[in-house]
Write an enzyme that holds these catalytic residues in place. Structure first.
Site, PDB file in Angstrom:
ATOM      1  N   GLU A 396      41.325  22.198 -10.910  1.00 47.15           N
ATOM      2  CA  GLU A 396      40.297  21.260 -10.445  1.00 47.15           C
ATOM      3  C   GLU A 396      39.467  21.945  -9.365  1.00 47.15           C
ATOM      4  O   GLU A 396      39.434  21.520  -8.211  1.00 47.15           O
ATOM      5  CB  GLU A 396      40.947  19.978  -9.923  1.00 47.15           C
ATOM      6  CG  GLU A 396      41.800  19.269 -10.967  1.00 47.15           C
ATOM      7  CD  GLU A 396      42.523  18.052 -10.408  1.00 47.15           C
ATOM      8  OE1 GLU A 396      42.304  17.702  -9.229  1.00 47.15           O
ATOM      9  OE2 GLU A 396      43.323  17.447 -11.152  1.00 47.15           O
ATOM     10  N   ARG A 399      34.903  23.069  -5.085  1.00 47.16           N
ATOM     11  CA  ARG A 399      34.195  23.824  -4.044  1.00 47.16           C
ATOM     12  C   ARG A 399      33.684  25.159  -4.592  1.00 47.16           C
ATOM     13  O   ARG A 399      32.553  25.563  -4.336  1.00 47.16           O
ATOM     14  CB  ARG A 399      35.160  24.054  -2.876  1.00 47.16           C
ATOM     15  CG  ARG A 399      34.536  24.692  -1.648  1.00 47.16           C
ATOM     16  CD  ARG A 399      35.620  25.065  -0.648  1.00 47.16           C
ATOM     17  NE  ARG A 399      36.407  23.913  -0.238  1.00 47.16           N
ATOM     18  CZ  ARG A 399      36.146  23.149   0.819  1.00 47.16           C
ATOM     19  NH1 ARG A 399      35.102  23.429   1.574  1.00 47.16           N
ATOM     20  NH2 ARG A 399      36.913  22.125   1.131  1.00 47.16           N
ATOM     21  N   TYR A 461      27.360  31.877  47.056  1.00 48.50           N
ATOM     22  CA  TYR A 461      26.594  31.169  48.084  1.00 48.50           C
ATOM     23  C   TYR A 461      25.344  30.509  47.501  1.00 48.50           C
ATOM     24  O   TYR A 461      24.919  29.439  47.977  1.00 48.50           O
ATOM     25  CB  TYR A 461      26.209  32.130  49.215  1.00 48.50           C
ATOM     26  CG  TYR A 461      27.341  32.403  50.174  1.00 48.50           C
ATOM     27  CD1 TYR A 461      28.103  31.352  50.690  1.00 48.50           C
ATOM     28  CD2 TYR A 461      27.644  33.699  50.571  1.00 48.50           C
ATOM     29  CE1 TYR A 461      29.137  31.601  51.569  1.00 48.50           C
ATOM     30  CE2 TYR A 461      28.678  33.957  51.448  1.00 48.50           C
ATOM     31  CZ  TYR A 461      29.438  32.901  51.945  1.00 48.50           C
ATOM     32  OH  TYR A 461      30.468  33.146  52.825  1.00 48.50           O
ATOM     33  N   CYS A 552      19.620  11.131  18.272  1.00 51.55           N
ATOM     34  CA  CYS A 552      19.865  10.799  19.673  1.00 51.55           C
ATOM     35  C   CYS A 552      21.365  10.838  19.952  1.00 51.55           C
ATOM     36  O   CYS A 552      21.980   9.823  20.305  1.00 51.55           O
ATOM     37  CB  CYS A 552      19.297   9.422  20.001  1.00 51.55           C
ATOM     38  SG  CYS A 552      17.532   9.287  19.677  1.00 51.55           S
ATOM     39  N   TYR A 596      30.496  18.598  -1.194  1.00 49.27           N
ATOM     40  CA  TYR A 596      30.870  17.556  -0.236  1.00 49.27           C
ATOM     41  C   TYR A 596      29.744  17.086   0.700  1.00 49.27           C
ATOM     42  O   TYR A 596      29.701  15.906   1.056  1.00 49.27           O
ATOM     43  CB  TYR A 596      32.072  17.998   0.623  1.00 49.27           C
ATOM     44  CG  TYR A 596      33.322  18.219  -0.176  1.00 49.27           C
ATOM     45  CD1 TYR A 596      33.990  17.154  -0.770  1.00 49.27           C
ATOM     46  CD2 TYR A 596      33.821  19.496  -0.391  1.00 49.27           C
ATOM     47  CE1 TYR A 596      35.128  17.350  -1.531  1.00 49.27           C
ATOM     48  CE2 TYR A 596      34.960  19.712  -1.154  1.00 49.27           C
ATOM     49  CZ  TYR A 596      35.605  18.633  -1.718  1.00 49.27           C
ATOM     50  OH  TYR A 596      36.725  18.823  -2.482  1.00 49.27           O
TER      51      TYR A 596
END
Length: 728
Positions: A396, A399, A461, A552, A596
């Site tokens: 199967e 990918r 500093y 956002c 996917y």
């Protein structure tokens, strides 16, 4: 390198105990030694690398030769080229990806398709080549090892359920009985319909949790002479299968998914092992055998399935799992089941970063040939030892089949850096004179450390001074101009201390994209994909950048890249970028995302999916033809997903406009612009195409005839028909 001491003027009287000359900070002081611990970098704005650059260097820089082989390369024009037939592609058959983007995005008046980015470009020829390569690898392994049966794969439609992807796989795989795998009722309906046009011997593997309706559909598929196999994922499913098959008078083909002890330890192996989500234990499998035997259906038990996880990193782990499963298979034969097929599940990985490594989830240490050889050898060894007939081998592999066939194209529209204006001597003096006493003391410590050449201390500093000024600003004793000035001073010190090691800061490239919609695995599981500029690869990239999307959300950025990089080599944007108008556009491509990503993408911030074009290799002047083109979902489309009613929303806004806009022409223009806003994609448009000022929307629907690739026609309702009542 300029002396650190001359970064700051004699801006303030010395504190007691220090000589006035110590604060002169003038050019008479010697240049300090390079700041220790900071390695020199090659790319700086002050000393650019002027050595020659070439497309081959870009290919190496972005590792295209690794993850892209054999389908992607860089051509002599500096553009990414697609090799649709893999290693069999001839030079004149290569497809220039920039030419595809130009064809898709150019306005219709210029011969383009007028599609808006982002854009998915599908290459069915690559899909066909992946299928054929997988089949060839198994055919060779079977022949060379004397295996006495055949390989018969299935495509798990969950990887990409797009209609044309699934239909192409069935068509391309029909000659070697390639089938489909479904994991839900809608996927089963889809698979049943598509396989009506496939080989009658193709397997239809029915996985996933099942209820009576799911099992009934699978039994109906058997009535329709489809080669459907009901794979038990839970023990209780066997009772439904037995009951419903008797009621429907259908003799089912039954398989079981076994929970193996073999476990894949990577991220993608969480479904494997004894505690995996799916499958039956050894005890449960034995109970299924007894139930089937009791009701005279043991001959229906014909398939053993297992899955030890996606992206299996090594063939050693693969062979270990297959060896265990083959042992179970042989035991089922001994118990009287009419076993015919061993389904090794998914797991055939791809090399996302080109490293061919087994140490991470982004790569695998083998190719198709090694994978097939390991599978065949492991099954044959166990079956020969047990004197069991070799089974049909099924996999199967999703990918590995669809990842390479599509490319996501998007545009960088602007950049930003943390840019601090330079500080003059007079400006510095004014700044220091207005400092509160405690902040002034921090400044004196900074200046003294600079005179002594203590550059580590200078940075400490400087940071202390900055934090002190932030506190004073919050208290109200420092104004906003002074707060900006302290940034300038600290930047000045930092650059001086950095000296030879100073480099350009990493820039943020704003891209016309939603990570959540188009690359959800990056956000969800930190999956990395190759991202590369698709043009200008004959030029040296001069800066490094991260990518920030339109959403956002702070997670809407890409700041991790293949190879363990936290930034990406990029080119300067030409002109003022794409959306603001003017200048050249800068296009990036995300590769290996064909599995996917489209199915997982949501509507975060109500950004919909990309536009899509389907491109086949042809003998035309550009080596390609667009056979299908579809614009992405409009704002109306994504609003409807969340139960809004765009037509009613438009009516509300139109009535509001009628209350306050009394000029008929202005009202008509405003209403037309609002209508186009509903019908355009949610992504950014070039300034010249703004829906409130431009006459043309992007609303066409295009389709292509397979028999005539060059004739891409427009159909569907035109803009004049869309909400034609808007100006009534």
């Amino acid at each position: 390198m300029p002396a650190l001491a001359c970064c700051v003027d004699a801006a303030v009287p010395p504190s007691p105990g220090y000589a006035a000359a110590a604060f002169a900070w003038d050019n008479s002081l010697p240049a300090p030694e390079p700041f220790s611990g900071v390695p020199p970098l090659t790319n700086t704005t002050t000393t650019p690398d002027l050595s020659p650059w070439s497309p081959s260097l870009s290919s190496s820089l972005y590792k295209i030769d690794g993850w892209g082989a054999p389908y992607f390369s860089v051509n002599s024009s500096g553009n990414v080229a697609v090799r649709p037939y893999g290693t069999d592609t001839m030079s004149h058959q290569e497809i220039d990806l920039m030419k595809v983007v130009k064809k898709a995005s150019d306005p219709r008046s210029s011969g383009g398709l007028g599609l808006q980015l982002p854009l998915i470009v599908r290459f069915p020829d690559v899909l066909k080549n992946r299928l054929e390569s997988l089949q060839s690898a198994f055919d060779f392994a079977i022949q060379s090892q004397g295996y006495v049966n055949h390989y018969q794969g299935v495509y798990p439609v969950k990887c990409n359920q797009d209609r044309f992807v699934v239909e192409d796989i069935v068509k391309f795989g029909s000659s070697f009985r390639f089938g489909l795998e479904a994991g839900s009722k809608p996927e089963l309906l889809l698979a049943m319909s598509c396989l009506c046009k496939g080989s009658p011997d193709s397997l239809l593997i029915c996985n996933g949790f099942k209820d009576a309706e799911y099992i009934s559909l699978a039994l109906v598929a058997r009535k329709l002479l489809l080669n459907a196999v009901i794979v038990l994922e839970q023990e209780e499913e066997i009772d439904l299968v037995i009951d419903l098959s008797q009621k429907l008078a259908v003799r089912p083909i039954i398989g079981v998914r076994a929970k193996l002890r073999t476990k894949h330890s990577g991220h993608f192996g969480s479904t494997s092992g004894e505690k995996g989500k799916f499958g039956l234990t050894t005890t449960q499998i034995l109970r299924v055998v007894k139930k089937l035997e009791k009701c005279g259906m043991l001959d229906c038990f014909q398939l053993l399935h297992f899955h030890i996880g996606s992206q299996i990193p090594t063939t050693t782990l693969l062979a270990d799992g297959i060896g265990e499963a083959a042992q179970v298979y042989c035991e089922l034969v001994r118990l009287g089941a009419s076993m015919k097929v061993i389904d090794i599940g998914g797991g055939l990985g791809i090399d996302y970063d080109g490293s061919k490594s087994s140490d991470c989830d982004m790569s695998v240490s083998y190719g198709l040939e090694e994978y097939a050889a390991a599978v065949v050898q492991a099954v044959r060894f166990v079956c020969d030892r047990k004197s069991v007939k070799h089974p049909i081998i099924c996999s199967e592999s999703g990918r590995a089949i669809v990842s390479h066939h599509s490319v996501l194209i998007f545009e960088a529209v602007s950049t930003s850096t943390y840019d601090v204006p330079p500080m003059s001597s007079l400006g510095l003096q004014n700044f220091v004179e207005r400092l509160p006493e405690d902040a002034l003391l921090d400044y004196r410590y900074l200046s003294d450390a600079a005179i002594r050449g203590e550059y580590d201390t200078c940075l400490l500093y400087a940071d202390q001074l900055k934090q002190r000024c932030v506190e004073k600003f919050k208290e109200g004793s420092l104004d906003i101009e002074q707060l900006a000035d302290v940034d300038g001073l600290c930047d000045l010190v930092s650059k001086a201390v950095g000296g030879l090691g100073a480099s350009d800061p990493v820039r943020t490239y704003h891209v016309n994209l939603s990570v959540f919609t188009s690359i959800p695995d990056f956000w969800g599981i930190e999956q990395l994909f190759p991202i590369v500029p698709i043009h200008r690869l004959d030029q040296r990239p001069g800066v490094r950048g991260i990518l920030s999307d339109l959403t956002c959300d702070s997670d809407g950025k890409i700041n991790k890249f293949i190879g363990g990089e936290s930034s990406l080599p990029l080119h300067e944007l030409e002109g003022s970028g794409g959306v603001s108008g003017g200048g050249g556009r800068y296009y990036l491509g995300m590769f290996l995302g064909g599995a996917y990503e489209e199915a997982l993408g949501g509507v975060h911030n109500l950004f919909g999916g990309p536009s899509v074009v389907r491109v086949s290799q042809s003998d035309g002047p550009h080596s390609f033809a667009v056979t299908r083109a579809v614009p992405g979902p409009s704002s109306s489309d994504v609003l409807r997903v969340m139960q809004h009613e765009p037509e009613l929303m438009f009516e509300t806004l139109k009535h509001r406009a009628e209350e306050f806009v009394h000029d008929d022409m202005a009202l008509a223009s405003l209403a037309g612009g609002l209508a186009r806003s509903f019908h355009n994609m949610p992504y950014l448009l070039p300034a010249s195409s703004c829906c409130l000022t431009a006459a043309n929307g992007n609303n066409g629907y295009y389709y292509g005839n397979e028999d005539n690739y060059g004739s891409v026609a427009e159909t569907g309702s035109g803009e004049d028909e869309m909400w034609s009542y808007c100006c009534a």
